[in-house]
Design an enzyme around this catalytic site. Sequence first.
Site, PDB file in Angstrom:
ATOM      1  CG  ASP A 136     -41.032  50.268  53.833  1.00 13.94           C
ATOM      2  OD1 ASP A 136     -41.582  51.545  53.422  1.00 13.94           O
ATOM      3  OD2 ASP A 136     -41.625  49.324  53.635  1.00 13.94           O
ATOM      4  CB  CYS A 190     -35.488  28.287  50.410  1.00 12.81           C
ATOM      5  SG  CYS A 190     -36.014  30.236  50.847  1.00 12.81           S
ATOM      6  CB  CYS A 193     -39.046  24.371  51.719  1.00 11.37           C
ATOM      7  SG  CYS A 193     -40.651  25.069  52.387  1.00 11.37           S
ATOM      8  CB  CYS A 196     -44.446  31.320  50.815  1.00  9.31           C
ATOM      9  SG  CYS A 196     -42.300  31.151  49.369  1.00  9.31           S
ATOM     10  CB  CYS A 216     -48.937  41.096  46.727  1.00  9.66           C
ATOM     11  SG  CYS A 216     -48.748  40.352  48.266  1.00  9.66           S
ATOM     12  CB  CYS A 249     -42.091  31.027  56.716  1.00  6.82           C
ATOM     13  SG  CYS A 249     -40.419  30.427  56.080  1.00  6.82           S
TER      14      CYS A 249
END
Length: 384
Positions: A136, A190, A193, A196, A216, A249
């Site tokens: 990443d 998803c 839903c 999250c 975040c 989740c």
Amino acid sequence: MYPSLKDKIITASQELGIDKIGFTTAAPFDHLKNSLEEQKAKGHTTGFEHPVIDERLYPDKIFEHPQSIISIALAYPSRIKNRPKSVRGEKRGKFARASWGIDYHHILEDRLQRLITFIKTECILEENLNFKPMVDTGELIDVAVAQRAGLGFIGKNGLLITEEFGSYVYLGEIITNIPFEADQPKENQCGSCTKCVDYCPTSALLGDGRMNATRCLSYQTQTKGYMPEEYRPKIRTIIYGCDICQEVCPFNKGKDSHFHQEMEPDPEIVQPVLIPLLSISNREFKEKFGYLAGSWRGKKPIQRNAIIALANARDKPSLPHLLKCIEDDPRPMIRGTAAWAVSIIDPKNIEILTFLNEKILKETDDETILEFQKAITRMNEAFN
């Protein structure tokens, strides 16, 4: 040759310590360009991202004649097997799951290099085969590559969700000039839903797989300056990262993978006692926490977060240690955060109020002076 090579790679990947593997083309990810530019324009990026948007989207800008991208996933644990010993009155902090065990960047780099070595061995007579591995910290967007390579789908929390391991996976990829057949991308599952999104304590998630990353809590725990007061109560006793959008989740229910010894957490390290963190030396911090991904910003953010965690826990035994920080710590941000903390823990303590009124006179940093002023005001109001 290449179809059979792909089959050999898939078979060998398990032996190489890779839990999931997929292949995609090196075509551009240009469908994401408008979104990335919009996010940047709105100030929703953190600065941790690769700065050149086109290099995140066009593999041919970072690799000569790319043909394919190999995406890999390694599953990590979601539960600690043996919790640390509980001592009455001793408050502990927590590192988020992605920072358990050895820094995942090193683990992924090892697996990617093993994979490249295997491919080179299988293609020993081939010339001019090139590879560019990355995790990443590289240019490409890991979740976008993994989704297109069929490893899983991108959830509303922006994470890759796999069928086998949920979102508890580390991702890496290799760009190569070998033309492998592409796997089928996975579509979002998803549905309706929004757990999250609903449970995100800072409303950072936008509901479409994007987020305002500056909101975040994971990002907030990694900054080096003052944490905005809005976020301090919301981190609770977490001193690095945030797992809330993963914990709620449905696709993560019952997912707990213990396949790699390097990823197994040391309970005393990933759930450390908070008070000793306030006075830990650079050497001690490096020796104890240096192998974690959560140590990459150094000890200062962790110490700041530990102070905030003690305040959130209303931990009165920590008061002498926090007052010592205000008295002796050479860093203004630590002194200011400690001033905030003591005013939260014991707002009606006249001795602490007197102490803060004395110590503010020695401060010269504007932000730190403001923290002291707000702490003093909070305590004065508590007496009224």
